[in-house]
Motif scaffolding. Structure first.
Motif, PDB file in Angstrom:
ATOM      1  N   ILE B  43       1.298  -1.202   0.183  1.00 23.09           N
ATOM      2  CA  ILE B  43       0.508   0.048   0.023  1.00 23.09           C
ATOM      3  C   ILE B  43       0.722   0.903  -0.008  1.00 23.09           C
ATOM      4  CG2 ILE B  43      -1.641   1.794   1.302  1.00 23.09           C
ATOM      5  CD1 ILE B  43      -2.236  -1.124   2.650  1.00 23.09           C
ATOM      6  N   TYR B  44       1.684   1.179   1.018  1.00 20.95           N
ATOM      7  CA  TYR B  44       2.290   2.542   1.332  1.00 20.95           C
ATOM      8  C   TYR B  44       4.003   1.944   1.300  1.00 20.95           C
ATOM      9  CZ  TYR B  44       4.874   6.052   3.600  1.00 20.95           C
ATOM     10  OH  TYR B  44       5.971   6.944   4.087  1.00 20.95           O
ATOM     11  N   ARG B  47       7.482   7.297  -0.364  1.00 19.29           N
ATOM     12  CA  ARG B  47       7.899   7.675  -2.238  1.00 19.29           C
ATOM     13  C   ARG B  47       9.084   8.804  -1.828  1.00 19.29           C
ATOM     14  NH1 ARG B  47       2.793   9.108  -4.729  1.00 19.29           N
ATOM     15  NH2 ARG B  47       2.569   9.593  -2.507  1.00 19.29           N
ATOM     16  N   ARG B 180      -0.476  15.424  -1.563  1.00 19.66           N
ATOM     17  CA  ARG B 180      -1.672  15.050  -0.152  1.00 19.66           C
ATOM     18  C   ARG B 180      -2.522  16.391  -0.252  1.00 19.66           C
ATOM     19  NH1 ARG B 180       2.379  11.813   1.376  1.00 19.66           N
ATOM     20  NH2 ARG B 180       3.242  13.140   3.109  1.00 19.66           N
ATOM     21  N   ASN B 210      -0.288   7.332  -9.676  1.00 15.51           N
ATOM     22  CA  ASN B 210       0.891   6.155  -9.266  1.00 15.51           C
ATOM     23  C   ASN B 210       1.740   6.007 -10.078  1.00 15.51           C
ATOM     24  OD1 ASN B 210       1.224   5.743  -5.898  1.00 15.51           O
ATOM     25  ND2 ASN B 210      -1.144   4.396  -6.508  1.00 15.51           N
ATOM     26  N   GLY B 274      -2.569   4.929  -0.270  1.00 14.88           N
ATOM     27  CA  GLY B 274      -1.054   4.924  -0.539  1.00 14.88           C
ATOM     28  C   GLY B 274      -0.855   6.382  -0.583  1.00 14.88           C
ATOM     29  N   THR B 276      -2.820   9.216   0.087  1.00 16.49           N
ATOM     30  CA  THR B 276      -2.855  10.077   1.226  1.00 16.49           C
ATOM     31  C   THR B 276      -2.711   9.185   2.747  1.00 16.49           C
ATOM     32  OG1 THR B 276      -5.124   8.824   0.939  1.00 16.49           O
ATOM     33  CG2 THR B 276      -5.224  11.206   0.271  1.00 16.49           C
ATOM     34  N   TRP B 277      -1.641   8.018   2.685  1.00 13.01           N
ATOM     35  CA  TRP B 277      -1.657   7.771   3.703  1.00 13.01           C
ATOM     36  C   TRP B 277      -1.351   8.295   5.268  1.00 13.01           C
ATOM     37  CZ3 TRP B 277      -1.698   2.595   4.984  1.00 13.01           C
ATOM     38  CH2 TRP B 277      -1.189   2.217   5.500  1.00 13.01           C
ATOM     39  N   LEU B 297       5.084   7.946  10.320  1.00 15.06           N
ATOM     40  CA  LEU B 297       5.248   6.881  10.353  1.00 15.06           C
ATOM     41  C   LEU B 297       4.438   5.817  11.711  1.00 15.06           C
ATOM     42  CD1 LEU B 297       4.719   4.468   8.144  1.00 15.06           C
ATOM     43  CD2 LEU B 297       6.198   3.633   9.176  1.00 15.06           C
ATOM     44  N   THR B 302      -4.040   6.802   9.585  1.00 11.01           N
ATOM     45  CA  THR B 302      -5.070   6.423   9.161  1.00 11.01           C
ATOM     46  C   THR B 302      -5.274   4.810   9.259  1.00 11.01           C
ATOM     47  OG1 THR B 302      -3.729   7.509   7.304  1.00 11.01           O
ATOM     48  CG2 THR B 302      -4.489   5.033   6.330  1.00 11.01           C
ATOM     49  N   SER B 304      -5.738   0.922   8.359  1.00 10.82           N
ATOM     50  CA  SER B 304      -5.611   0.514   7.168  1.00 10.82           C
ATOM     51  C   SER B 304      -5.124  -1.438   8.084  1.00 10.82           C
ATOM     52  CB  SER B 304      -4.295   0.628   7.760  1.00 10.82           C
ATOM     53  OG  SER B 304      -3.031  -0.663   6.019  1.00 10.82           O
TER      54      SER B 304
END
Lengths: 434, 389
Positions: B43-44, B47, B180, B210, B274, B276-277, B297, B302, B304
């Motif tokens: 998912i994330y 980046r 975002r 993506n 991912g 808008t994680w 993180l 979020t 998940s």
């Protein structure tokens, strides 16, 4: 000798009966109960706090063997669990919904703490998240065990696991048990664990003999019983393995095959290595398909799911928490695919296997995803026949006798043909092979 | 992207979505010899780090129903989800020829073992499994994650010899923050007026996010926000739903269309989670930008299925989302054989019951071609809410 051979099994049965008896008496004794998983289980750590472990996978497989699992699975599916997900989880939840009656017919106590040793299986996390909702006031201790993505145990990963133990897991265990953590006590238990591990390795290594004195899959699930569950780190466990080893040594001396439900396997014809867990709902029938044809398993990955000791790892009191971390990370399903292939290759070569069988389990992506690639890689690398069957852990709806038999027929035909090619080559004596 | 019309924007998004040969990626890479392309699975993944290394992160979401699976099926048993089959198919057909590396985040056993398959099959490419911490103590999980990010930078830098400075990292964090924010603006706009941008178009837009460079994507979002705000359209008599469970293997477009055509505006979903994680900006002025990424993180809010629930009760988070989006109900929409989504479902259903939020559930696989049953189910769900709520 028949009595001696059965004595390790009887001893194991007694050990388990006592354990479940203790579990059924926790209201009276006040002992605290930990639910945890077999891979990455911290048996010595749990008993350091005088707590009693419950392994939901073991309960599930026992339910499968007792033909109770289908009913439990349907119960869980009735409350929303998909047909697609792990049957262990559904069996466990169904059993809980029906009163949590364990394999010995006694009610299992609710957990005081869920030790989520998240080792090699993502579903473990989801399983205990679900249990926490079903036991809403229960403490949960997460121990995240990093995957061996680079094919080795990284020092940073050891530190991470140790840090979690120190800062999160130990304080929660102290709170629940009311006991202070005693690292020396843990160290003593780890030394005892290492003794049992040495014996287990000797037992598994005995499969290099011809005939093999053990069946490293169907028999293997009995051999790993004590060390993968509640008993690693205590004297009883060592006694069990001494007894088992004596039985195995006797069979080696007498050139006897392993014990099957119908007596000693005579006329060993095929030596196999197997990847994947067994099916539990038809365990005896499944086993019979092999021993009826003189097939014996000389290596299996499933018997390494609760710990790999083949490459020298032993629990140690030198740095007890680091030792626990290394143990967890070394478990089979926490290893990368290239590592798993290497381990299977070692079993095949060292124990002179004629073929590789993959028992692909519908419920277990941790094992199953990648198995086809592993199988082809080993086939290409070693030039051995490979077989592939599909079953499930404890969902009998996914056990198809005819399909399995058809595939095994083809596999055994391949093995026979291979043997007929080599039949003239009797230059390798048993001693050389052993 | 410059000033383009709404139709041109949607057409370019459509083209990107349809292109399984990654022509955009090829062109992007050809512009500078140091450029590298890193594919990642859901998912994330961070980046920002890839961007700071002068590389293009590209999401790999399989191929849906757009290619026949010939070789991919030989890699996975029938009871394993569909996504890895088309990923392997694309890889074996050479569609990832311009990719220099692949990242596999720790979201499930299949994605984990897929990383092993890639390691075995593509020995000349960088293949990394990113084990995100499930312990959220900065001194424990934080230290571990920091090490993972350090290692990732080392691995990426070895591909083009460029090592990002703190300035590079801060700039990358800033440009992704902007992305975002723009995307969340669009989410909010759709919350208010879901009829202005269909769920399918919004989905394709995010798929573009993506693949495109973040700079190109931001320009596209800015244009689109202008256009969408100016559209004059009347809402239809539909209920508002949150769709959840589709964060990895993607639903076919037909499924999204079917849900909406059956009377449900999708006002929130996790199809491209991912992107808008993080719902808050990551500090982009730090002396320690890696530390800022780590901290974000650890403080993740979020919802998940791949992150240990701990004290962040997932059911409550979903109920909050429903409230925030003014949704009438939830559609649990998970791929077949998806352990994380399907094992969450009973927990979430109980939470929805507790909050008196209506819900229904369905399963799909990425190459599903028949939507009649889904149309009936979503239609009945919509009717039930419209008639009785």
């Amino acid at each position: 000798m028949e009595v001696q051979k059965e004595s390790s099994m009887i001893k194991q049965k007694q050990m388990l009966a006592e354990h479940f008896m203790e579990l059924s008496q926790v209201r009276e004794t006040g002992r605290k109960v930990v639910y945890t998983f077999v891979p990455g289980n911290l048996a010595e750590f749990v008993s350091t706090f005088d707590m009693l472990p419950v392994y939901p996978e073991i309960n599930a497989l026992q339910s499968g063997m007792r033909k109770k699992s289908e009913e439990y699975i349907r119960e869980a599916e009735d409350i929303g669990y998909s047909e697609d997900v792990c049957s262990y989880v559904k069996c466990d939840i169904g059993m809980m919904l029906q009163g949590n009656i364990g394999p010995t017919g006694q009610r299992l106590p609710a957990p005081d703490i869920l030790l989520l040793s998240y080792t090699g299986c993502f579903v473990f996390m989801k399983w205990f998240e679900n249990l926490r909702h079903l036991y809403p006031n229960t403490e949960i201790a997460m121990l995240h065990v990093p995957y061996q993505e680079a094919g080795r145990i990284e020092p940073a990963a050891v530190k991470y696991v140790k840090d979690q133990l120190i800062k999160s897991v130990i304080p929660k265990f102290e709170k629940v048990s009311g006991q202070k953590f005693d690292i020396d006590k843990l160290g003593r238990k780890l030394e005892l664990a290492a003794q049992a591990e040495n014996l287990l390795v000797d037992i598994f290594d005995s499969a290099r003999h011809r005939p093999s004195p053990i069946d490293a899959y169907f028999g293997g699930v009995y051999y790993i019983g004590p060390i993968f569950t509640a008993f690693r780190g205590n004297e009883d466990c060592i006694d069990y393995y001494r007894e088992l080893k004596a039985e195995v040594d006797y069979r080696v001396a007498k050139k006897l095959g392993p014990i099957t439900p119908e007596g000693h396997l005579e006329n060993e014809r095929f030596r196999l290595v197997v990847e994947g867990p067994p099916n539990w709902t038809h365990f005896r029938d499944f086993w019979k398909m092999f021993y009826d044809r003189g097939a014996v398993f000389v290596g299996s990955s499933y018997t390494r799911v609760g710990g790999v000791y083949d490459d020298g790892f032993r629990h140690s009191s030198k740095d007890p928490l680091a030792s626990l971390a290394e143990y967890c990370m070394g478990c089979y399903t926490n290893r990368s695919l290239p590592q798993r292939i290497s381990l299977l290759e070692r079993f095949i070569k060292n124990n002179h296997a004629d073929g590789l069988l993959v028992n692909s389990i519908k419920s277990c992506n941790s094992f199953s995803a990648g198995q086809l690639v592993m199988m082809r890689d080993l086939e290409a690398r070693l030039g051995i026949p490979v077989g592939f069957i599909e079953t499930d852990l404890v969902d009998p709806r996914y056990y198809s006798f005819s399909n399995i038999k058809n595939r095994l027929d083809s596999f055994f035909q391949m093995l026979e043909q291979r043997q007929s090619i080599w039949i003239g080559d009797d230059s390798l004596s048993d001693d050389v092979l052993a | 992207m410059g000033n383009v019309t709404y139709a041109q924007t949607m057409s370019s998004i459509e083209k990107l979505f349809d292109d399984l040969t990654f022509e955009y990626v090829r062109q992007w890479k050809a512009k500078l010899p140091s450029r590298r392309v890193i594919g990642f699975l859901p998912i994330y993944i961070p980046r920002e780090i890839i961007h700071a290394c002068g590389m293009l992160p590209v999401g790999i979401f399989g191929a849906g129903d757009r290619i026949p699976v010939v070789r991919g099926d030989a890699y996975f048993q029938s009871y394993i989800c569909h996504l890895p089959r088309t990923v392997v198919e694309l890889a074996l057909c050479g569609n990832f020829g311009d990719f220099d590396g692949f990242l596999f985040p720790s979201i499930c056993d299949v994605i984990r073992n897929l990383s092993g398959i890639f390691k075995l099959q593509f020995e000349n490419k960088l293949v990394r499994y990113l084990d995100f911490p499930q312990n959220f103590d900065p001194e424990v999980g934080g230290v571990f994650y920091r090490r993972i990010l350090d290692d990732l930078i080392n691995d990426l830098s070895s591909l083009n010899g460029l090592r990002p400075t703190n300035n590079n990292l801060n700039e990358s964090i800033a440009v992704y923050n902007r992305s975002r924010r723009l995307l969340l603006d669009l989410v909010r706009l759709r919350t208010e007026k879901p009829h202005l941008l269909s769920a399918v178009d919004f989905y394709k837009l995010r798929r573009a996010g993506n693949t495109l460079s973040v700079e190109d994507f931001n320009a596209l979002l800015e244009n689109l926000l202008q256009f969408v705000g100016q559209i004059d359209a009347e809402p239809e008599d539909k209920i508002r739903v949150v769709v959840t469970g589709a964060f990895c293997e993607q639903p076919p477009l037909g499924l999204i269309k079917t849900i909406e055509n059956a009377g449900c505006y999708i006002v929130d979903d996790d199809f491209q989670l991912g992107l808008t994680w993080f719902s808050q900006d990551i500090p982009d002025y730090s002396d320690d930008p890696l530390g800022a990424l780590v901290e974000s993180l650890l403080e993740l809010k979020t919802f998940s299925s791949a992150v240990f629930e701990d004290d962040r009760m997932r059911g409550e988070l979903l109920a909050e989302r429903v409230l925030e989006r003014k949704a009438d109900g939830v559609i649990f929409c998970a791929p077949s054989f998806c352990d994380p989504a399907l094992l969450d479902r009973p927990i979430l259903e109980r939470a929805m019951n507790k909050h008196h939020i209506k819900h229904t559930s369905l399963q799909y696989h990425e190459n599903l071609g028949q939507f009649h049953v889904i149309k009936e189910q979503a239609g009945a769900f919509s009717d039930m809410i419209k008639l009785w709520e």
